[in-house]
Design an enzyme around this catalytic site. Structure first.
Site, short mmCIF file in Angstrom:
data_model
loop_
_atom_site.label_atom_id
_atom_site.label_comp_id
_atom_site.label_asym_id
_atom_site.label_seq_id
_atom_site.Cartn_x
_atom_site.Cartn_y
_atom_site.Cartn_z
N ASN A 9 0.86 -1.18 0.00
CA ASN A 9 0.00 0.00 0.00
C ASN A 9 0.90 1.23 0.00
O ASN A 9 1.46 1.59 1.03
CB ASN A 9 -0.90 -0.02 1.26
CG ASN A 9 -1.71 1.24 1.41
OD1 ASN A 9 -1.81 2.05 0.48
ND2 ASN A 9 -2.30 1.43 2.58
N TRP A 10 1.03 1.84 -1.16
CA TRP A 10 1.95 2.98 -1.27
C TRP A 10 1.38 4.25 -0.62
O TRP A 10 2.10 5.23 -0.47
CB TRP A 10 2.26 3.27 -2.75
CG TRP A 10 3.06 2.21 -3.44
CD1 TRP A 10 3.51 1.02 -2.92
CD2 TRP A 10 3.52 2.23 -4.80
NE1 TRP A 10 4.21 0.31 -3.87
CE2 TRP A 10 4.23 1.04 -5.04
CE3 TRP A 10 3.39 3.15 -5.84
CZ2 TRP A 10 4.81 0.73 -6.27
CZ3 TRP A 10 3.97 2.85 -7.08
CH2 TRP A 10 4.68 1.66 -7.29
N LYS A 11 0.11 4.24 -0.31
CA LYS A 11 -0.56 5.42 0.25
C LYS A 11 -0.30 6.63 -0.67
O LYS A 11 -0.26 6.48 -1.88
CB LYS A 11 -0.10 5.68 1.68
CG LYS A 11 -0.13 4.42 2.54
CD LYS A 11 0.03 4.71 3.99
CE LYS A 11 0.23 3.40 4.74
NZ LYS A 11 0.11 3.53 6.18
N HIS A 99 -9.55 0.99 4.90
CA HIS A 99 -8.26 1.21 5.57
C HIS A 99 -8.47 2.16 6.74
O HIS A 99 -9.25 3.11 6.65
CB HIS A 99 -7.24 1.79 4.58
CG HIS A 99 -5.86 1.78 5.13
ND1 HIS A 99 -5.40 2.74 6.00
CD2 HIS A 99 -4.83 0.90 4.96
CE1 HIS A 99 -4.15 2.47 6.33
NE2 HIS A 99 -3.79 1.35 5.71
N GLU A 101 -6.81 4.54 7.85
CA GLU A 101 -6.59 5.96 7.59
C GLU A 101 -7.83 6.59 6.96
O GLU A 101 -8.06 7.79 7.12
CB GLU A 101 -5.35 6.13 6.70
CG GLU A 101 -4.07 5.93 7.51
CD GLU A 101 -2.90 5.39 6.72
OE1 GLU A 101 -2.91 5.46 5.47
OE2 GLU A 101 -1.96 4.87 7.35
N GLU A 173 -5.62 -5.29 10.42
CA GLU A 173 -4.67 -4.19 10.60
C GLU A 173 -4.98 -3.46 11.91
O GLU A 173 -5.80 -2.53 11.92
CB GLU A 173 -4.80 -3.21 9.43
CG GLU A 173 -4.42 -3.80 8.10
CD GLU A 173 -3.74 -2.78 7.21
OE1 GLU A 173 -2.64 -3.05 6.74
OE2 GLU A 173 -4.28 -1.68 7.04
N GLY A 179 2.04 2.08 10.75
CA GLY A 179 2.98 3.19 10.64
C GLY A 179 3.63 3.59 11.95
O GLY A 179 4.21 4.67 12.05
N SER A 218 3.17 -2.30 10.43
CA SER A 218 4.61 -2.31 10.69
C SER A 218 5.28 -3.65 10.39
O SER A 218 6.16 -4.10 11.13
CB SER A 218 4.90 -1.87 12.14
OG SER A 218 4.42 -0.55 12.34
N GLY A 239 2.69 -1.18 4.31
CA GLY A 239 2.74 0.25 4.01
C GLY A 239 4.17 0.69 3.79
O GLY A 239 4.75 0.52 2.71
N GLY A 240 4.78 1.26 4.84
CA GLY A 240 6.13 1.85 4.73
C GLY A 240 7.14 0.96 4.03
O GLY A 240 7.89 1.43 3.16
#
Ligand code: PEP
Length: 258
Positions: A9-11, A99, A101, A173, A179, A218, A239-240
């Site tokens: 997930n590049w966001k 998600h 976010e 999640e 994150g 994470s 993600g990251g």
């Protein structure tokens, strides 16, 4: 037998040149792994505006494309939104929905009812939702985790016919792990995943045994192996660590070895 899925997930990250470099790095890294790499399905979910170019960069490879969101109406006066048909036209196979976010951070945009409509629109357009569920830290501390998961999963799937497992991917999640650098322990993840599979069985019977449940929060190359080795953890939503080819490939390798 569930084929693991590792989805990035590049966001709202990377520019187009960086996206191109990243896809090149992934293609090279996967090619170096040889035919074994196919044991793990790999997907990347760039920002919507990059879906078409990234589809070209990934063309001819095994890398699948996913979107980070869509809108449930087929067309109309919804400025700034994208319909499921528009997203499907890019070649996307997956759509991340619900998600945290989007549930919690971006001005409380999405509730379970809206997510449910998006799940249906995604499936109707021939794509697979990656339905994200997870508890906040306050909910975990209040021992409400399993209730929250039950509610979000069942609300997200109201009226959804799950006659085959390719219609759905679930991502557990925990909000407190996204994150933050603090991942769920493998034991916490397994408990949540087993619970989700049990709930899925209530709505989908034996199909639940074939539905993939990803862990997200994470995940890194050094914790992925242990998380993936749990029986109900069928991959990761990353993600990251999906923004760097080496880290993402490290997670894919850990998945292959688990
Ligand atoms: C995510 O955004 O879905 C996620 C899991 O992020 P991170 O890996 O950075 O925690």
């Amino acid at each position: 037998m569930r084929r693991p899925l590792v989805a990035g997930n590049w966001k709202m990250n990377l520019d187009l040149a960086q996206a191109r470099e990243l896809v090149k790095g992934l293609r090279d890294g996967l090619a170096a792994l040889g035919p074994d790499a196919r044991k793990v399905e790999v997907a990347i979910c760039p920002p919507a505006i990059y879906l078409f170019p990234v589809a070209k960069y990934a063309d001819g490879s095994e890398i699948k494309l996913g979107a980070q969101n869509l809108y449930y109406e087929p067309k109309g006066a919804f400025t700034g939104e994208l319909s499921a048909a528009m997203v499907a036209e890019t070649g996307a196979r997956y759509v991340i929905l619900g998600h945290s976010e989007r549930r919690h951070t971006i001005g409380h945009l999405e509730d379970d009812r809206m997510i449910n409509r998006k799940v249906k629109a995604t499936i109707a357009a021939g794509m697979t939702p990656i339905l994200c569920v997870g508890e906040t830290l306050a909910e975990r501390e209040a021992e409400q985790t399993l209730d929250v998961l039950t509610f979000q999963l069942t609300a997200g799937l109201v009226g959804v016919g799950l006659e085959s497992a390719d219609k759905l991917v679930v991502a557990y999640e925990p909000v407190w792990a996204i994150g933050t650098g603090r991942n769920a322990t493998p034991k916490q993840a397994q408990q949540a995943h087993a619970h989700l599979r049990g709930q899925l069985r209530e709505v989908a019977g034996n199909v639940a045994d074939e539905v993939r449940i990803l862990y997200g929060g994470s995940m890194k190359p050094d914790n992925a192996g242990e998380l993936m080795s749990r029986p109900d953890v069928d991959g990761g939503l990353i993600g990251g660590a999906s923004l760097k080819a080496d880290a993402f490939l490290g997670i894919i390798k850990a998945t292959l070895m688990s």
